[in-house]
Design an enzyme around this catalytic site. Sequence first.
Site, mmCIF file in Angstrom:
data_model
loop_
_atom_site.group_PDB
_atom_site.id
_atom_site.type_symbol
_atom_site.label_atom_id
_atom_site.label_comp_id
_atom_site.label_asym_id
_atom_site.label_seq_id
_atom_site.Cartn_x
_atom_site.Cartn_y
_atom_site.Cartn_z
ATOM 1 C CB CYS A 128 -0.934 -0.005 1.203
ATOM 2 S SG CYS A 128 -0.112 -0.464 2.742
ATOM 3 C CG HIS A 243 0.062 4.487 3.756
ATOM 4 N ND1 HIS A 243 -0.374 4.386 5.052
ATOM 5 C CD2 HIS A 243 0.438 3.227 3.388
ATOM 6 C CE1 HIS A 243 -0.268 3.135 5.465
ATOM 7 N NE2 HIS A 243 0.213 2.401 4.474
#
Length: 334
Positions: A128, A243
Amino acid sequence: MKAYNIAVVGASGMVGGELLGLLESRRFPVGEFYAFNSGREPAAVEFRGKKYACAAPTFRALKKADIAFFVSTDEVSGRFARRLAAAGTWCIDDSSRFRLSPGVPLVIPEVNGEEVGPGKKLIAGPNCTLTGAAVALAAIHRKFRVAELRIATYQAVSGAGKAAMKQLEEELRAYLGKGAASSRNGSFPRPIAFNLFPQVGGFDAEGNSVEENKVEGELKKIWGDTRIKISATAVRVPVLRGHSLAVWFKTARPCSLDSVRKELGRTPGLKFSEKPENYPTPLENGQRTEAVYAGRLRRAKTAANEFQLWIVSDNLYKGAALNSVQIAERIIEL
Ligand SMILES: NC(=O)c1ccc[n+]([C@@H]2O[C@H](COP(=O)([O-])OP(=O)(O)OC[C@H]3O[C@@H](n4cnc5c(N)ncnc54)[C@H](OP(=O)(O)O)[C@@H]3O)[C@@H](O)[C@H]2O)c1
């Protein structure tokens, strides 16, 4: 329209939960639905208004699926996915088990979706953390070739699963309630509430973390270019979801700031803000968002042809569940 029998291994987890929601909201043509977890504790998930009890996976049970999503652990994927794919079930694996295996496509549909094809029934989705950079810089790489890439990551706790999310919440409560951080670290090497640390995974002999090596290896594979020099520092921050990345990229071919801006403006899967103050944040742009977001583009002061960019993406959506569902959507178009 044909319906597909679907298995989700890890249905009770963070990614599993998002995956179920996306199959539903994107109206994926699901026939029979099978949910699997570790089997350690009784658990049920809800899908299209119906409750499904989760069970530990067996090869026989998984074989009933046309498409199996693996969102559990490397070990579970290793135990089933290759054999299942050989037996005819499409396997979309979000673990890191097969990402760098030769012959297994590592796919972000907007970037290298053409690698989804009939002969390769085991397909991996990437880590990710690098997804944001892989999507945001794909068109620039194609046009100007990114020769060097430096990345500092600011990674949310949900990237480490549901236990890690819970740990941040518990530590925050303990800190605010008692005035001291919890001493139980559980999912992490250090306390995470009101803290951050430059460690995501263990370290190799050179001092690089597992995550930093994944960023390098997986990005090279997705872009199909082993020449790029990539250096990363992966940092865990007390953000629940989304993120963020600070990136410095140097192109092999000369290019102007304007041409980089133009390319970012038309990159598939990317929402790019030109105004510096319109930068994305995990809270505003990393929660159940489908696109990758970028802003604060500028020339780096360190070298010619070097630029800086700030990138945010939802680790649970584009970094995992959404990317997997998009791969499945490609499969049923074949
Ligand atoms: N979180 C992210 O942002 C992200 C992004 C990209 C990829 N991934 C990958 O996606 C996978 C799942 O991550 P997650 O964050 O969703 O983790 P999680 O929240 O900890 O969930 C893990 C899931 O796997 C199940 N599981 C564990 N051991 C199992 C076993 N032996 N057999 C069958 N099921 C088992 C768990 O079942 P129980 O509920 O019974 O424990 C749970 O449903 C991992 O491989 C991770 O590397 C995660």
